[in-house]
Design an enzyme around this catalytic site. Structure first.
Site, mmCIF file in Angstrom:
data_model
loop_
_atom_site.group_PDB
_atom_site.id
_atom_site.type_symbol
_atom_site.label_atom_id
_atom_site.label_comp_id
_atom_site.label_asym_id
_atom_site.label_seq_id
_atom_site.Cartn_x
_atom_site.Cartn_y
_atom_site.Cartn_z
ATOM 1 N N MET A 186 0.803 -1.226 0.000
ATOM 2 C CA MET A 186 0.000 0.000 0.000
ATOM 3 C C MET A 186 0.834 1.273 0.000
ATOM 4 O O MET A 186 0.455 2.264 0.619
ATOM 5 C CB MET A 186 -0.947 -0.001 1.217
ATOM 6 C CG MET A 186 -1.886 -1.184 1.260
ATOM 7 S SD MET A 186 -2.936 -1.287 -0.201
ATOM 8 C CE MET A 186 -4.102 0.009 0.188
ATOM 9 N N HIS B 298 -3.912 -5.012 -9.491
ATOM 10 C CA HIS B 298 -4.905 -4.027 -9.061
ATOM 11 C C HIS B 298 -6.298 -4.570 -9.358
ATOM 12 O O HIS B 298 -6.534 -5.103 -10.440
ATOM 13 C CB HIS B 298 -4.671 -2.704 -9.810
ATOM 14 C CG HIS B 298 -5.598 -1.622 -9.376
ATOM 15 N ND1 HIS B 298 -5.474 -0.982 -8.160
ATOM 16 C CD2 HIS B 298 -6.695 -1.090 -9.974
ATOM 17 C CE1 HIS B 298 -6.449 -0.097 -8.038
ATOM 18 N NE2 HIS B 298 -7.209 -0.143 -9.118
HETATM 19 C C1 GRF Z 1 -5.769 -7.150 -3.822
HETATM 20 O O1 GRF Z 1 -7.115 -6.917 -4.131
HETATM 21 C C2 GRF Z 1 -4.859 -6.472 -4.821
HETATM 22 O O2 GRF Z 1 -5.408 -6.420 -6.109
HETATM 23 C C3 GRF Z 1 -4.739 -5.074 -4.255
HETATM 24 O O3 GRF Z 1 -4.720 -5.244 -2.868
HETATM 25 C C4 GRF Z 1 -5.357 -6.474 -2.522
HETATM 26 C C5 GRF Z 1 -4.362 -7.262 -1.753
HETATM 27 O O4 GRF Z 1 -4.898 -8.455 -1.256
HETATM 28 N N1 GRF Z 1 -3.569 -4.416 -4.787
HETATM 29 P P1 GRF Z 1 -3.924 -9.564 -0.675
HETATM 30 O O5 GRF Z 1 -3.082 -8.888 0.404
HETATM 31 O O6 GRF Z 1 -3.081 -10.082 -1.805
HETATM 32 O O7 GRF Z 1 -4.833 -10.604 -0.108
#
Ligand code: GRF
Length: 209
Positions: A91, A110
């Protein structure tokens, strides 16, 4: 290019798990040399540890500025001879030191059909906009948020009674299929980027649901 991956996470780590599972099943021919998180409470760290993968927590607050933080990440990745960096629910924006160290070698996933709905809460944005088709995108990372060349996309229908939760779950299922395949495509080489276009001789046809 070698086939060593570095994965950057901030949370749940279900995409990390999909990559781990694809490697275990042999559908993704790679290894994860390190998982780096900016948060010590990221559940994905336990997934990595359970798979015997080295983990590292680098807290942004412990660095002078964003540049210093990104240089530290770049250094840790270079130390382990990483070929490709996979952002998996990471993030934070990627700064120039990392982009320069891994040009066209950083991937992100994404939960929208980019360029629609970049940024946070993509599934909520899709629902609010009333689109009939949503999906997921794997792309190369550049200096723009969710902005680099698109490697692969998968679509899912938006159903009339969808909530953010149900739509997110269906998109996530596609993410877990899409990401390992896109990483395999990158590692196999034979691709170029022309302008915004990712061109690969061995690219599978676009995934559709
Ligand atoms: C996913 O939906 C991805 O596309 C976005 O953040 C979320 C992460 O989920 N960038 P995780 O941590 O892989 O379960």
């Amino acid at each position: 290019m070698n086939r060593r991956l570095g994965v950057l996470i901030s949370g749940r780590g279900s995409n990390l798990q999909a990559i781990i599972d694809a490697i275990a099943s042999g559908s993704l021919r790679a290894s994860i040399a390190i998982v780096i998180s900016n948060r010590s409470d990221a559940a994905g760290l336990q997934r990595a540890e359970a798979a015997g993968i080295e983990t590292l927590v680098l807290r942004p607050k412990e660095f002078a500025d964003r540049g210093a933080y990104d240089r530290a990440i770049a250094q840790e990745l270079k130390k382990r001879d990483i070929a490709v960096v996979c952002l998996a629910g990471y993030m934070r924006l990627i700064g120039q030191p990392l982009l320069d160290t891994f040009p066209n070698r950083i991937l992100n996933i994404h939960p929208s059909l980019l360029p629609a709905f970049p940024g946070l809460d993509a599934q909520q944005q899709a629902l609010a906009h009333g689109v009939r088709v949503a999906g997921a995108t794997v792309h190369l990372v550049n200096e723009e948020l969710d902005g680099g060349a698109i490697i692969a996309q998968a679509s899912v229908a938006v159903l009339p009674d969808d909530t953010v939760q149900t739509l997110s779950a269906r998109i996530l299922e596609q993410e877990h299929r899409l990401y390992p395949n896109a990483i395999e495509t990158i590692l196999n080489g034979g691709w170029t980027v022309e302008g915004r276009r990712f061109l690969s001789s061995v690219m599978p046809p676009p995934a559709e649901v």
